[in-house]
Write a protein that holds these residues in place. Structure first.
Motif, PDB file in Angstrom:
ATOM      1  N   GLN A 192      54.232  61.203  19.211  1.00 38.29           N
ATOM      2  CA  GLN A 192      54.810  59.733  20.740  1.00 38.29           C
ATOM      3  C   GLN A 192      54.078  60.290  21.530  1.00 38.29           C
ATOM      4  O   GLN A 192      53.840  60.971  22.149  1.00 38.29           O
ATOM      5  CB  GLN A 192      55.923  58.992  20.281  1.00 38.29           C
ATOM      6  CG  GLN A 192      56.651  58.007  21.272  1.00 38.29           C
ATOM      7  CD  GLN A 192      57.736  57.822  21.292  1.00 38.29           C
ATOM      8  OE1 GLN A 192      58.954  58.567  20.789  1.00 38.29           O
ATOM      9  NE2 GLN A 192      58.329  56.783  21.287  1.00 38.29           N
ATOM     10  N   SER A 193      52.993  58.678  21.923  1.00 38.58           N
ATOM     11  CA  SER A 193      53.120  58.683  23.722  1.00 38.58           C
ATOM     12  C   SER A 193      51.696  60.348  23.415  1.00 38.58           C
ATOM     13  O   SER A 193      50.993  60.363  24.476  1.00 38.58           O
ATOM     14  CB  SER A 193      53.531  59.055  24.721  1.00 38.58           C
ATOM     15  OG  SER A 193      54.897  58.661  24.170  1.00 38.58           O
ATOM     16  N   SER A 194      51.259  59.730  22.382  1.00 36.92           N
ATOM     17  CA  SER A 194      49.739  60.980  22.020  1.00 36.92           C
ATOM     18  C   SER A 194      50.557  62.822  22.496  1.00 36.92           C
ATOM     19  O   SER A 194      49.449  63.482  23.314  1.00 36.92           O
ATOM     20  CB  SER A 194      48.362  60.989  23.016  1.00 36.92           C
ATOM     21  OG  SER A 194      48.076  59.990  22.404  1.00 36.92           O
ATOM     22  N   VAL A 195      51.761  62.835  22.483  1.00 35.98           N
ATOM     23  CA  VAL A 195      52.491  64.749  23.033  1.00 35.98           C
ATOM     24  C   VAL A 195      52.116  65.418  22.017  1.00 35.98           C
ATOM     25  O   VAL A 195      53.047  64.587  20.700  1.00 35.98           O
ATOM     26  CB  VAL A 195      53.603  64.035  23.763  1.00 35.98           C
ATOM     27  CG1 VAL A 195      54.109  65.891  23.935  1.00 35.98           C
ATOM     28  CG2 VAL A 195      53.279  63.480  25.125  1.00 35.98           C
ATOM     29  N   MET A 196      51.895  65.751  21.917  1.00 34.17           N
ATOM     30  CA  MET A 196      52.009  67.003  20.236  1.00 34.17           C
ATOM     31  C   MET A 196      53.419  67.265  20.242  1.00 34.17           C
ATOM     32  O   MET A 196      54.018  67.633  20.805  1.00 34.17           O
ATOM     33  CB  MET A 196      50.829  68.249  21.321  1.00 34.17           C
ATOM     34  CG  MET A 196      50.335  69.054  18.881  1.00 34.17           C
ATOM     35  SD  MET A 196      51.805  70.064  18.805  1.00 34.17           S
ATOM     36  CE  MET A 196      52.284  70.876  19.588  1.00 34.17           C
ATOM     37  N   ARG A 197      53.819  66.931  18.682  1.00 34.05           N
ATOM     38  CA  ARG A 197      55.243  67.477  17.981  1.00 34.05           C
ATOM     39  C   ARG A 197      54.891  67.579  16.689  1.00 34.05           C
ATOM     40  O   ARG A 197      53.831  68.004  16.257  1.00 34.05           O
ATOM     41  CB  ARG A 197      55.721  66.529  18.549  1.00 34.05           C
ATOM     42  CG  ARG A 197      55.723  65.903  20.157  1.00 34.05           C
ATOM     43  CD  ARG A 197      56.849  64.309  20.161  1.00 34.05           C
ATOM     44  NE  ARG A 197      56.339  64.011  21.206  1.00 34.05           N
ATOM     45  CZ  ARG A 197      57.751  63.687  22.103  1.00 34.05           C
ATOM     46  NH1 ARG A 197      59.008  64.381  21.622  1.00 34.05           N
ATOM     47  NH2 ARG A 197      57.616  63.609  22.854  1.00 34.05           N
ATOM     48  N   LEU A 198      56.027  68.643  16.201  1.00 31.28           N
ATOM     49  CA  LEU A 198      56.563  68.567  14.696  1.00 31.28           C
ATOM     50  C   LEU A 198      56.087  66.842  14.183  1.00 31.28           C
ATOM     51  O   LEU A 198      56.481  66.224  14.617  1.00 31.28           O
ATOM     52  CB  LEU A 198      57.857  68.740  14.974  1.00 31.28           C
ATOM     53  CG  LEU A 198      58.771  68.698  12.869  1.00 31.28           C
ATOM     54  CD1 LEU A 198      57.414  70.003  12.875  1.00 31.28           C
ATOM     55  CD2 LEU A 198      59.774  68.959  13.166  1.00 31.28           C
ATOM     56  N   GLY A 199      55.006  66.942  13.069  1.00 28.83           N
ATOM     57  CA  GLY A 199      54.669  66.273  12.915  1.00 28.83           C
ATOM     58  C   GLY A 199      55.966  64.958  11.876  1.00 28.83           C
ATOM     59  O   GLY A 199      56.870  65.426  11.717  1.00 28.83           O
ATOM     60  N   SER A 200      55.769  63.516  11.787  1.00 27.56           N
ATOM     61  CA  SER A 200      56.513  62.727  10.910  1.00 27.56           C
ATOM     62  C   SER A 200      56.843  63.125   9.257  1.00 27.56           C
ATOM     63  O   SER A 200      57.767  63.420   9.363  1.00 27.56           O
ATOM     64  CB  SER A 200      55.918  61.193  11.639  1.00 27.56           C
ATOM     65  OG  SER A 200      56.880  60.561  11.062  1.00 27.56           O
ATOM     66  N   LEU A 201      55.561  63.580   8.705  1.00 32.59           N
ATOM     67  CA  LEU A 201      56.796  63.570   7.553  1.00 32.59           C
ATOM     68  C   LEU A 201      56.998  64.669   7.157  1.00 32.59           C
ATOM     69  O   LEU A 201      57.868  64.155   6.399  1.00 32.59           O
ATOM     70  CB  LEU A 201      54.899  63.783   7.062  1.00 32.59           C
ATOM     71  CG  LEU A 201      54.718  63.374   5.041  1.00 32.59           C
ATOM     72  CD1 LEU A 201      55.219  62.432   4.647  1.00 32.59           C
ATOM     73  CD2 LEU A 201      53.997  64.335   4.865  1.00 32.59           C
ATOM     74  N   PRO A 202      56.810  65.530   7.751  1.00 31.23           N
ATOM     75  CA  PRO A 202      58.015  66.296   7.449  1.00 31.23           C
ATOM     76  C   PRO A 202      59.270  66.403   7.786  1.00 31.23           C
ATOM     77  O   PRO A 202      60.450  66.592   6.732  1.00 31.23           O
ATOM     78  CB  PRO A 202      57.582  68.071   7.775  1.00 31.23           C
ATOM     79  CG  PRO A 202      56.529  67.555   9.647  1.00 31.23           C
ATOM     80  CD  PRO A 202      55.274  66.221   8.593  1.00 31.23           C
ATOM     81  N   VAL A 203      59.443  65.894   8.869  1.00 28.19           N
ATOM     82  CA  VAL A 203      60.775  65.133   9.592  1.00 28.19           C
ATOM     83  C   VAL A 203      61.446  64.251   8.585  1.00 28.19           C
ATOM     84  O   VAL A 203      62.503  63.786   8.059  1.00 28.19           O
ATOM     85  CB  VAL A 203      60.951  65.016  10.342  1.00 28.19           C
ATOM     86  CG1 VAL A 203      62.485  64.149  11.246  1.00 28.19           C
ATOM     87  CG2 VAL A 203      60.104  66.058  11.954  1.00 28.19           C
ATOM     88  N   CYS A 204      60.393  62.881   8.031  1.00 30.30           N
ATOM     89  CA  CYS A 204      60.924  62.292   7.073  1.00 30.30           C
ATOM     90  C   CYS A 204      61.394  62.813   5.644  1.00 30.30           C
ATOM     91  O   CYS A 204      62.735  62.829   5.360  1.00 30.30           O
ATOM     92  CB  CYS A 204      59.383  61.473   6.920  1.00 30.30           C
ATOM     93  SG  CYS A 204      59.313  59.989   7.866  1.00 30.30           S
TER      94      CYS A 204
END
Lengths: 288, 230
Positions: A49-61
């Motif tokens: 979100q907001s182009s801030v590097m974080r843990l990815g969406s897919l593994p969290v899904c």
């Protein structure tokens, strides 16, 4: 059940949002997701979100699926070209993810790695199309797939944009390309939202109104000045300013907005942005 | 020097669908050198369009279409013909199409694709830019290039970051390209063009190797090869 299936059954769909952490400590994120259990139909997992590097969406899904929670995989076109996007769509399906929200993505310069190279190989419309092609057993280049995935595809729109027409034209393209549900940018003016809903009625697609509970008058003013298409009217800003218990007031206003708009749309999407504990409070106060 | 190639005639014809009266503009600069928009190609186009039943209300081959002041000045004597036209066909680089669009309130159809800018951007000193994408979309966007005018090079409409006609990235100085495109198409009564869903761009058309890109020879050789193949 997917968002489209729920909407088809006539259920007023409730979704909320959880942001992955910057790092690998997932404790708080999972606690936040846990707060939603039994209260919402699906949980959006944001894509950096907001182009801030974080843990990815897919593994969290996938982590949510393992805990028997329904995720919405948010995908932006900012960081991946069409090869990676299609690959992640295949990956999502094999990991049990059904709901996919297709977004353009914020511009890179707004995040914490402004030096990065922006991708935007596809746009939100062509990402929807890519997913649709995969469902038909082919990739974007027309090559055949071994086994075909199946998704419930979503898209977004900004009902408060001025002028609205360019957004409507693009929304129409998104629905034509395969969007089966729409989540909107935050809405604070039910009358304007009603006008928007009338303008998109012909698209015949379930629309989930975006709700961001206010934290303070300052937050409202900040959004008015900086967030495209979001407008908190003066009377709400004033209400927040005068409130003794601001957090409670924010929940109260969010619940009131939901009550006012419930008959106009097919669901709500609550974005608490770091205040996930308030999501169950909003849902309860709105009588959902 | 800007290296362009002609769009296939069927594509040009499709872009002119619904337009009966056409005014054609060519350029004595790079487009003439590339044999895509000089006098000879413009006259050939007049013939081809007439064969398709179009009325060519006039044509003009200007010295340099990348000079906005010159374009305005040189098109002035053709004002009546241009006003009577349904649209203009511009047989030049993308900058020429955008230059014409900037001074004429008519739909401007591109007749060429730019494959290489060859180290210079012509005479143009305006805001319009050509990305040498090799697959010109100006026909769909009112003569304003979405590849260069939109910060994200989006081709199917604005993102959610457009506010008061500005891009949310540097709103003080940066217009939302899609807002400009929308306003332009609306002014021309041509909003239907924005409703067309465009295919994902074929970026392979703009990826010559760096060492070739620093020279215009590869593009010229490619054109020669294509010409001799015909």
């Amino acid at each position: 059940m997917t968002i489209a299936e729920l909407a088809k059954q006539g259920k007023f769909v409730i979704t909320a949002e959880v942001g992955p952490p910057k790092g690998v400590d997932i404790t708080e994120m999972l606690e936040n997701a846990e707060l939603m259990r039994g209260k919402v139909d699906a949980i959006n997992i944001t894509d950096q979100q907001s182009s801030v590097m974080r843990l990815g969406s897919l593994p969290v899904c996938r982590l949510l699926i393992e805990r028997d929670l329904e995720p919405v995989f948010q995908m932006t076109c900012r960081d991946r070209n069409r090869i990676a996007l299609q690959s992640d769509l295949l990956g999502a399906y094999t990991l049990g993810v059904k709901n996919v929200l297709c977004l353009t993505g914020d511009f890179i310069a707004l995040g914490d790695h402004p030096q990065a190279k922006a991708v935007f190989d596809l746009d939100s419309v062509s990402l929807l199309r890519a997913a649709k092609e995969l469902e038909q057993g082919k990739d974007l280049a027309g090559n055949e797939l071994a086994g075909t995935p199946n998704f419930c595809l979503g898209a977004v729109v900004t009902p408060g944009a001025d002028p609205l027409e360019p957004q409507l034209i693009k929304l129409e393209k998104k629905v034509k390309a395969g969007a089966q549900f729409i989540q909107t940018q935050a809405v604070y003016e039910p009358e304007k939202f009603e006008t928007f809903m009338k303008a998109v009625a012909h698209l015949n697609v379930p629309i989930l109104a975006g709700i961001i509970p206010l934290r303070s008058a300052g937050m409202a003013r900040f959004m008015n000045a900086n967030v495209a298409g979001v407008h908190v009217p003066d009377n709400l800003v004033e209400e927040m300013e005068k409130a003794e218990k601001r957090m409670q007031k924010g929940v109260e206003i969010a619940a009131r907005l939901i009550k006012d708009m419930k008959s106009m749309c097919q669901g709500v999407h609550i974005m608490a942005i770091g205040m996930e504990k308030r999501v169950p409070q909003v849902i309860e106060a709105a009588g959902l | 020097m800007i290296i362009s190639e002609s769009k296939p005639f069927p594509e040009i014809l499709k872009s002119l669908e619904g337009d009966q009266r056409i005014f054609i503009v060519g350029c004595k600069g790079c487009a003439e050198a590339c044999q895509t928009g000089g006098e000879a190609q413009v006259l050939e186009m007049v013939k081809q369009l007439q064969q398709e039943g179009k009325i060519v209300v006039g044509h003009s081959v200007l010295d340099f279409l990348c000079d906005k002041a010159l374009v305005k000045f040189k098109l002035k004597p053709h004002e009546d013909a241009i006003v009577s036209a349904d649209s203009l066909l511009i047989m030049t680089c993308g900058i020429g199409v955008q230059a014409t669009a900037a001074v004429v309130d008519k739909v401007t159809h591109p007749g060429c694709n730019v494959v290489n800018v060859g180290g210079s951007r012509g005479e143009w000193r305006g805001d319009e830019r050509c990305l040498e994408c090799g697959d010109c979309l100006l026909d769909y966007t009112g003569g304003i290039c979405p590849m260069t005018a939109c910060t994200k090079s989006l081709i199917n409409g604005p993102c959610g970051g457009t506010k008061d006609g500005k891009c949310e990235f540097e709103p003080e100085t940066r217009d939302c390209g899609w807002h400009l495109i929308y306003e332009r198409l609306k002014k021309l009564g041509n909003l239907d063009r924005m409703k067309v869903t465009l295919d994902p761009k074929d970026y392979s058309k703009m990826r010559p190797p760096e060492n070739l890109r620093s020279t215009i020879m590869w593009a010229l050789e490619r054109k020669e090869k294509e010409a001799s193949a015909k």
